[in-house]
Scaffold this active site. Structure first.
Site, short mmCIF file in Angstrom:
data_model
loop_
_atom_site.label_atom_id
_atom_site.label_comp_id
_atom_site.label_asym_id
_atom_site.label_seq_id
_atom_site.Cartn_x
_atom_site.Cartn_y
_atom_site.Cartn_z
N HIS A 57 0.79 -1.23 0.00
CA HIS A 57 0.00 0.00 0.00
C HIS A 57 0.82 1.29 0.00
O HIS A 57 0.28 2.37 -0.26
CB HIS A 57 -0.98 0.02 1.17
CG HIS A 57 -0.38 -0.24 2.52
ND1 HIS A 57 0.61 0.54 3.07
CD2 HIS A 57 -0.66 -1.21 3.45
CE1 HIS A 57 0.92 0.08 4.26
NE2 HIS A 57 0.17 -0.99 4.52
N HIS A 150 -2.27 -0.65 -3.62
CA HIS A 150 -3.54 -0.80 -2.93
C HIS A 150 -3.84 0.49 -2.16
O HIS A 150 -2.96 1.11 -1.58
CB HIS A 150 -3.49 -1.97 -1.94
CG HIS A 150 -3.50 -3.30 -2.60
ND1 HIS A 150 -4.30 -4.34 -2.17
CD2 HIS A 150 -2.83 -3.78 -3.66
CE1 HIS A 150 -4.10 -5.40 -2.93
NE2 HIS A 150 -3.20 -5.07 -3.85
N ASP A 155 -9.72 1.05 -3.85
CA ASP A 155 -10.18 -0.34 -3.92
C ASP A 155 -11.68 -0.44 -3.65
O ASP A 155 -12.36 -1.29 -4.23
CB ASP A 155 -9.40 -1.20 -2.91
CG ASP A 155 -7.97 -1.45 -3.37
OD1 ASP A 155 -7.58 -0.91 -4.42
OD2 ASP A 155 -7.23 -2.17 -2.67
#
Length: 237
Positions: A57, A150, A155
Site C-alpha cells: 500500500h 492498494h 479499492d
C-alpha cells in the site's frame, strides 16, 4: 437499502498485533452509488508498518505519525456506516481487524449477519476463478489501470463497480435513470415507484417459421399420437 463497500489497509496481517491505518468506503443505496464516501488514515501507535505491507500500500510510518488513532475516529466511522451492510472483498480479513480495533476500546463487534463477503460471492458465481479484485475488474471490463498500489478508497470504488456487476445491479441504475428522466427530484428514494408500461403491438410480428419447418412440425406431432403433449397446443404461427 443502504450498503457500504469498504476496504482497509493495515500495518501487517495479524489483527492481534497489527493495526488499521486506512479505511475507505462508498455508500450504495439500492445498489447505486450515492456519492457519499469515507476516507480516513489512522495512527497505529507503537505498531510499525511491516515492510511487506508497505510494499502493497505504500503508507509509511512517517506519513501516519500526525494522524489520529482509531479511538479518535471510531465515532465518525460508526456514524457513516450506520445500519448499513458492511461489504468487503475477503471480508474475514477486514472484519477481523475492525472488530479487533473495536475490542481494544471496549466497543461491541460488528455481527456477521451485517457483513457481505464479495470474495465468497465471486467464488460461487465464478467457481473456476481467479477472483482477486484485479481479476474481477478484468472479467467485468472495469478500468483499474490506475491501481498501482492498494488504497482503501480506490479499492472500494473498484469493488463497488464489481459488486454491482456481480449482482446485476445495472438494472437498478437503469430504473434510476428512468426516474430522473421523468423529472424526479430524488431519484434514489423514488426509484421503486417508477412503473414502466409495456404496450401491446398494433399487429403481431410475422412468423419466423417457413412452410417447410411448419410442415415438419406437424409431421412430428402426428407421429407422437393423441397422447403427446404437443397435440394439446395449436401449431405456432
Amino acid at each position: 437499502m443502504r450498503e457500504i463497500i469498504f476496504d482497509t489497509e493495515t500495518t501487517g496481517l495479524d489483527n492481534r498485533l497489527d493495526r488499521i491505518i486506512e479505511i475507505g468506503g462508498i455508500e450504495l443505496f439500492n445498489h447505486f452509488p450515492t456519492g457519499r464516501t469515507i476516507h480516513i488514515y489512522m495512527n497505529p501507535g507503537d505498531q510499525k508498518v511491516h515492510p511487506d505491507a508497505l510494499a502493497v500500500h505504500g503508507i509509511t510510518d512517517e506519513f501516519l505519525k500526525d494522524k489520529k488513532g482509531f479511538a479518535d475516529v471510531v465515532e465518525e466511522i460508526i456514524e457513516f456506516f450506520g445500519d448499513a451492510k458492511w461489504i468487503a472483498h475477503n471480508a474475514t480479513f477486514d472484519m477481523g481487524f475492525v472488530n479487533a480495533e473495536l475490542a481494544r476500546i471496549g466497543r461491541p463487534p460488528i455481527l456477521p449477519e451485517r457483513v457481505i463477503d464479495t470474495l465468497s460471492l465471486a467464488r460461487r458465481k465464478h467457481p473456476m476463478g481467479p477472483n482477486s479484485l484485479d481479476a474481477l475488474c478484468r472479467r467485468y471490463g472495469i478500468d483499474n489501470s490506475h491501481r498501482t498500489k492498494h488504497g482503501a478508497l480506490l479499492d472500494s470504488e473498484l469493488l463497488a463497480e464489481v459488486y454491482i456487476e456481480m449482482i446485476g445491479g445495472r438494472q437498478t441504475a437503469l430504473g434510476l435513470g428512468v426516474a430522473a428522466a421523468a423529472g424526479s427530484e430524488n431519484t434514489i428514494d423514488e426509484a421503486d415507484d417508477v412503473i414502466l408500461a409495456v404496450l401491446e403491438r398494433p399487429r403481431p410480428l410475422a412468423s419466423r417459421l417457413s412452410e417447410t419447418e411448419a410442415a415438419a412440425h406437424d409431421a412430428l406431432i402426428a407421429k407422437l399420437g393423441t397422447k403427446g403433449i404437443w397435440s394439446k397446443y395449436d401449431r405456432p404461427n
